[in-house]
Design a protein around this motif. Structure first.
Motif, PDB file in Angstrom:
ATOM      1  N   ALA A 161       0.817  -1.221   0.000  1.00 42.49           N
ATOM      2  CA  ALA A 161       0.000   0.000   0.000  1.00 42.49           C
ATOM      3  C   ALA A 161       0.848   1.267   0.000  1.00 42.49           C
ATOM      4  CB  ALA A 161      -0.915   0.002   1.223  1.00 42.49           C
ATOM      5  N   LEU A 162       2.155   1.121   0.040  1.00 36.74           N
ATOM      6  CA  LEU A 162       3.030   2.277   0.130  1.00 36.74           C
ATOM      7  C   LEU A 162       3.010   3.078  -1.157  1.00 36.74           C
ATOM      8  CD1 LEU A 162       5.076   3.421   2.253  1.00 36.74           C
ATOM      9  CD2 LEU A 162       6.863   2.289   0.911  1.00 36.74           C
ATOM     10  N   LYS A 163       2.911   4.421  -1.005  1.00 35.13           N
ATOM     11  CA  LYS A 163       2.922   5.300  -2.169  1.00 35.13           C
ATOM     12  C   LYS A 163       4.348   5.765  -2.455  1.00 35.13           C
ATOM     13  CE  LYS A 163      -1.878   6.777  -1.699  1.00 35.13           C
ATOM     14  NZ  LYS A 163      -2.819   7.921  -1.603  1.00 35.13           N
ATOM     15  N   ALA A 164       4.486   6.861  -3.179  1.00 34.98           N
ATOM     16  CA  ALA A 164       5.788   7.293  -3.683  1.00 34.98           C
ATOM     17  C   ALA A 164       6.803   7.504  -2.564  1.00 34.98           C
ATOM     18  CB  ALA A 164       5.628   8.581  -4.487  1.00 34.98           C
TER      19      ALA A 164
ATOM     20  N   PHE B 249       9.705  -0.516 -11.125  1.00 30.61           N
ATOM     21  CA  PHE B 249       9.526   0.506 -12.153  1.00 30.61           C
ATOM     22  C   PHE B 249       8.766   1.725 -11.615  1.00 30.61           C
ATOM     23  CE2 PHE B 249       9.958  -3.360 -14.838  1.00 30.61           C
ATOM     24  CZ  PHE B 249      11.149  -2.993 -15.451  1.00 30.61           C
ATOM     25  N   LYS B 250       8.515   1.716 -10.311  1.00 25.93           N
ATOM     26  CA  LYS B 250       7.849   2.843  -9.669  1.00 25.93           C
ATOM     27  C   LYS B 250       8.778   3.513  -8.653  1.00 25.93           C
ATOM     28  CE  LYS B 250       4.409   5.452  -8.291  1.00 25.93           C
ATOM     29  NZ  LYS B 250       3.816   6.486  -9.141  1.00 25.93           N
TER      30      LYS B 250
ATOM     31  N   LEU C   3       6.427  14.537  -8.680  1.00 23.14           N
ATOM     32  CA  LEU C   3       5.362  14.401  -7.689  1.00 23.14           C
ATOM     33  C   LEU C   3       4.297  15.473  -7.898  1.00 23.14           C
ATOM     34  CD1 LEU C   3       7.112  13.591  -4.271  1.00 23.14           C
ATOM     35  CD2 LEU C   3       5.447  12.187  -5.484  1.00 23.14           C
ATOM     36  N   GLU C   4       4.739  16.694  -8.151  1.00 21.90           N
ATOM     37  CA  GLU C   4       3.796  17.794  -8.329  1.00 21.90           C
ATOM     38  C   GLU C   4       3.039  17.683  -9.641  1.00 21.90           C
ATOM     39  OE1 GLU C   4       6.333  21.133  -7.994  1.00 21.90           O
ATOM     40  OE2 GLU C   4       6.682  20.896  -5.845  1.00 21.90           O
ATOM     41  N   GLU C   5       3.695  17.174 -10.679  1.00 20.58           N
ATOM     42  CA  GLU C   5       3.063  17.076 -11.992  1.00 20.58           C
ATOM     43  C   GLU C   5       2.108  15.899 -12.076  1.00 20.58           C
ATOM     44  OE1 GLU C   5       6.262  16.763 -14.718  1.00 20.58           O
ATOM     45  OE2 GLU C   5       7.030  18.802 -14.358  1.00 20.58           O
ATOM     46  N   ARG C   6       2.508  14.739 -11.517  1.00 24.73           N
ATOM     47  CA  ARG C   6       1.757  13.500 -11.750  1.00 24.73           C
ATOM     48  C   ARG C   6       1.193  12.877 -10.477  1.00 24.73           C
ATOM     49  NH1 ARG C   6       6.081  10.737 -16.035  1.00 24.73           N
ATOM     50  NH2 ARG C   6       6.613  12.702 -17.110  1.00 24.73           N
ATOM     51  N   GLY C   7       1.548  13.408  -9.321  1.00 22.98           N
ATOM     52  CA  GLY C   7       1.021  12.875  -8.075  1.00 22.98           C
ATOM     53  C   GLY C   7       1.769  11.641  -7.603  1.00 22.98           C
TER      54      GLY C   7
ATOM     55  N   ASP D  76       0.745   8.705  -7.163  1.00 19.36           N
ATOM     56  CA  ASP D  76       0.373   7.483  -7.891  1.00 19.36           C
ATOM     57  C   ASP D  76       0.549   7.647  -9.393  1.00 19.36           C
ATOM     58  OD1 ASP D  76      -0.411   6.099  -5.552  1.00 19.36           O
ATOM     59  OD2 ASP D  76      -2.314   7.181  -5.545  1.00 19.36           O
ATOM     60  N   GLY D  77       1.290   8.676  -9.798  1.00 16.50           N
ATOM     61  CA  GLY D  77       1.451   8.970 -11.214  1.00 16.50           C
ATOM     62  C   GLY D  77       2.304   7.954 -11.943  1.00 16.50           C
TER      63      GLY D  77
END
Length: 782
Positions: free
Chosen positions: A569-572, A615-616, A735-739, A741-742
């Motif tokens: 569940a971990l994000k960026a 790849f993330k 992060l700012e452009e795509r969030g 979860d981008g």
């Protein structure tokens, strides 16, 4: 005839007769002797005698020419006497001692934080041959005055700063004791600032340094006569073109002034030594130094103190003895085994709380570790019998680390600042080292993280493993599920930042701290979520990461591969670490001592999740080598784990020796610490095995000082050059452009080429820094 016989009997004829005579007349003899010696002493004491005093020791030989000095004035309780006015025999044989007066903080000031009856006078000393420094000093004083006067809260407690030319003043008036105010009705605290250019010819600087040295060694004066000063700070001006390196002379005289003032003031360095190049960065460096000095001035003037310090803070002598076991450096250490202690027969065997596991395991390890080295049995808290329903209804949720608990006391003693009920922050020895220009940790060589701008913290002090090499002394709580109070992420984020900045401020007076790096350290740019415990265990870890990224603070999160649901569940994250401490199930049980019964299944699932995230996130396997546990014959097993998870990087690091005794039950000693040659041999073998498996990896970088080597994926090799560093600006832009979860991948924020000095075979120590041993002595490059 009878009388003659009587006399013969009274006269002692032998030793026996003498003893008889003594016993017969001893009272009379003693009285006569006492009267005789008493009379003689009284007569002797009444005679006009002259006391003979040994000659004083010869002063150290002067190394520079002294300027003509005025006669020293000796202050006594009754009068002031000039040395020239005294008789020569008194000057030679009856020296009077000048003592520094240590001003005690006023009770009112201590209670309220200020004292309206006291004023602060800033004295700005400078030397100049070409009037350049004179102009800089006057401009600095005007700006400082404007800054102090513009602050309505502090303007009434400061006099206007005075600028003094060292060539025009009498040193005795300022450097033998603090000056006396002209108005005796006002209590004045003096604060010294120095602007010192360095010259390679004889100047007033040499006279000043000689005077400071003479004052410190003068037998008539206390070694710290300026202890009554509120504080001091020094800024050096130089030209790197004339002085190619700092060791050869860049700002060397400013360093000497700083060192001698530390001695004379009793370690009252208020702000680190600043240094600026007149042709390059003088304006920026002087601006940073001025801003820091202004903040300290306001603090000192209102509280009468330079702030909370650390042990040895402001020590006049160089010392770098900060490598004790309590210093966290984001490394794992093995601790020297202790002698077995007697077991307490009255020790309870039940587990009242999760925190009691450490006590129970410690008391039973002597029996559980037999000659075959069997590992302790893992404990699963989820299999305990269900509690009574009535008791469960009234049971309250506990805090993980209550303030009155032994856990809290132990962690704070080790240097942690506890935030809320389950978070902590601490600065590591590499932060202290980087502040002094003595090198950053391996993360700087590999990824470009400046250690003095890195905050080490964790939102969860609890862990689900009890690793044998853990240097946390078994003090942190353990558990497999979160069963404590949950603090909000906003409170944790604000608390850890405040705790980190407070610990950085404690380094202001430490000798060798560079002003420019101190100013940089007051701007956090990176966060290592490792420290103690398991950060991914915190229920709001994603929200906490988002707060870091919102302030453009990079995140380096380390987990132990035991919480697959949270990992999935971990994000960026800027970089995601997983500790890989063994290559097979039995080794992992032995070295990590996991609490989950299904620890191996959890471990395998985490590797699969990491493969999906490659790849993330920038993913990293961290291998900690412990001789006798996970080194011998495990290269093939580690290679298969790499094949399973396909991480972006593999860090191989030897376990670090600690020196204190808390791992007796684990059977660890210095023999379990691999030499760097053994680590490189293991890395070479692992890299070869990866090639045999057809995997595109290579040895990219090293940091020999940390006994650490980096293997990188071919994804980060461009035109034959490794690019292991990170473009942090680009990361935050993504992060700012795509969030969070981008759709973006690690290559999108791949940084510049790895510096040549950090690549494999070059050691990995930044040549701009100076490598020293634990006593502060420079280590010559081999």
């Amino acid at each position: 005839m009878a009388s003659n016989l009587t006399m013969d009997k009274a006269r002692p004829q032998s030793s026996g007769d003498f003893l008889d005579f003594w016993h017969l007349h001893r009272e009379v003899i003693l009285v006569v002797a006492i009267c005789f010696f008493s009379t003689a002493y009284m007569l002797y004491a009444s005679l006009p005698t002259r006391r003979v005093v040994k000659k004083p020791l010869t002063r150290p030989v002067a190394t520079a020419k002294l300027a003509p000095a005025k006669p020293v004035t000796i202050t006594t309780e009754k009068s002031e006497l000039s040395l020239e006015a005294l008789p020569q025999d008194v000057v030679a044989h009856e020296p009077r001692r000048i003592k520094g007066e240590l001003r005690k903080p006023d009770a009112t000031r201590k209670a309220s934080g200020s004292d309206s009856s006291r004023r602060t006078q800033v004295l700005v000393f400078y030397s100049s041959l070409t009037t350049t420094t004179e102009k800089i000093a006057n401009d600095f004083a005007r700006n400082l005055s404007a800054s102090l006067e513009g602050d309505t809260e502090h303007k009434d407690i400061f006099f206007s700063p005075s600028v003094l030319d060292l060539a025009q003043i009498d040193y005795d008036e300022y450097f033998i004791s603090p000056p006396k105010p002209t108005d005796s009705t006002i209590a004045v605290d003096y604060f010294y600032l120095f602007l010192i250019p360095s010259y390679n010819i004889d100047t007033i600087n040499d006279n000043l340094l000689e005077h400071l040295q003479e004052t410190h060694h003068d037998f008539r004066i206390d070694t710290a006569p300026l202890v009554g000063l509120l504080g001091y700070s020094v800024f050096g001006l130089g030209d790197r073109e004339g002085w190619p390196t700092e060791e050869e002379g860049f700002c060397f005289q400013a360093k000497e002034v700083d060192r001698w003032m530390a001695k004379l003031t009793g370690r009252k360095r208020a702000y680190p030594l600043g240094m600026g190049d007149k042709k390059q960065d003088l304006t920026n460096r002087l601006g940073e130094w001025s801003e820091g000095v202004t903040d300290v001035l306001k603090l000192a003037a209102t509280t009468g103190s330079l702030g909370e310090g650390v042990a040895g803070s402001g020590d006049a002598d160089e010392s770098d003895f900060e490598y004790a076991s309590g210093d966290d450096d984001d490394e794992v250490v093995v601790e020297e085994s202790a002698a077995p202690t007697k077991k307490n027969k009255k020790t309870k065997s039940n587990i009242d709380d999760v925190e009691d596991l450490g006590r129970i395991m410690k008391s039973n390890q002597a029996d559980s570790n037999d000659s075959k080295g069997r590992a302790p049995i893992a404990i699963d808290f989820t299999t305990h019998s269900k509690p009574n329903a009535k008791k469960a209804a009234v049971q309250t949720v506990k805090e993980m680390v209550p303030k009155n608990s032994p856990t809290y006391a132990s962690l704070t003693k080790q240097g942690y600042s506890i935030v809320g009920s389950h978070s902590g922050v601490k600065i590591c020895r590499w932060t202290k080292s980087a502040l002094r220009g003595r090198g950053s940790c391996y993360k700087y060589s590999f990824y470009g993280i400046a250690s003095h701008q890195c905050m080490e913290t964790t939102p969860s002090l609890s862990c689900s493993n009890k690793c044998v090499f853990c240097w946390r002394h078994g003090t942190n709580p353990v558990g497999t599920t979160w069963r404590w109070v949950v603090d909000p992420p906003e409170m944790i984020f604000d608390g850890v930042k405040a705790g980190h900045y407070q610990k950085i401020k404690m380094m202001r007076g430490v000798p060798g701290v560079r002003a420019e790096r101190f100013a940089e350290a007051m701007r956090i740019r990176h966060c290592a979520l490792s420290l103690v415990g398991e950060p991914i265990f915190y229920p709001h870890i994603n929200e906490f990461l988002g707060m870091l990224h919102a302030e453009r603070i990079s995140s380096f999160l380390v987990c132990n591969a035991q919480h697959p649901d949270q990992l999935e569940a971990l994000k960026a994250v800027t970089q995601l670490y997983v500790s890989i401490d063994a290559s097979n199930k039995e080794s992992l049980r032995k070295i990590d001592r996991p609490l989950h019964r299904d620890f191996w299944e959890r471990f395998q699932r985490c590797l699969d999740i990491l493969r999906e995230k490659r790849f993330k996130h920038r993913t990293v396997f961290r291998l900690t080598l412990v001789k006798g546990f996970n080194v011998d014959d495990e290269v093939e097993g580690y290679a298969k784990l790499v094949e399973q998870g396909l991480p972006c990087f593999v860090e191989i690091k030897g376990v670090t020796y600690c020196g204190t005794s808390t791992s007796a039950g684990a059977g660890l000693s210095m023999a379990n610490v691999p030499f760097y040659a053994e680590v490189t041999e293991f890395v070479t073998a692992l890299n070869k095995k990866l090639e045999e498996l057809g995997l595109d990896y290579g040895i990219a970088a090293e940091h020999a000082h940390s006994c650490c080597v980096l293997i990188a994926s071919g994804r980060f090799r461009v035109d034959g050059k490794w690019h292991t560093r990170i473009d942090y600006t680009r990361f935050f832009e993504l992060l700012e452009e795509r969030g969070a979860d981008g759709d973006w991948k690690p290559e999108d924020y791949m940084g510049a080429e790895t510096p040549e000095w950090a690549t494999w075979g070059n050691g990995g120590f930044d040549p701009r820094d100076e490598r020293v041993d634990r006593k502060g002595r420079k280590i010559e490059a081999s």
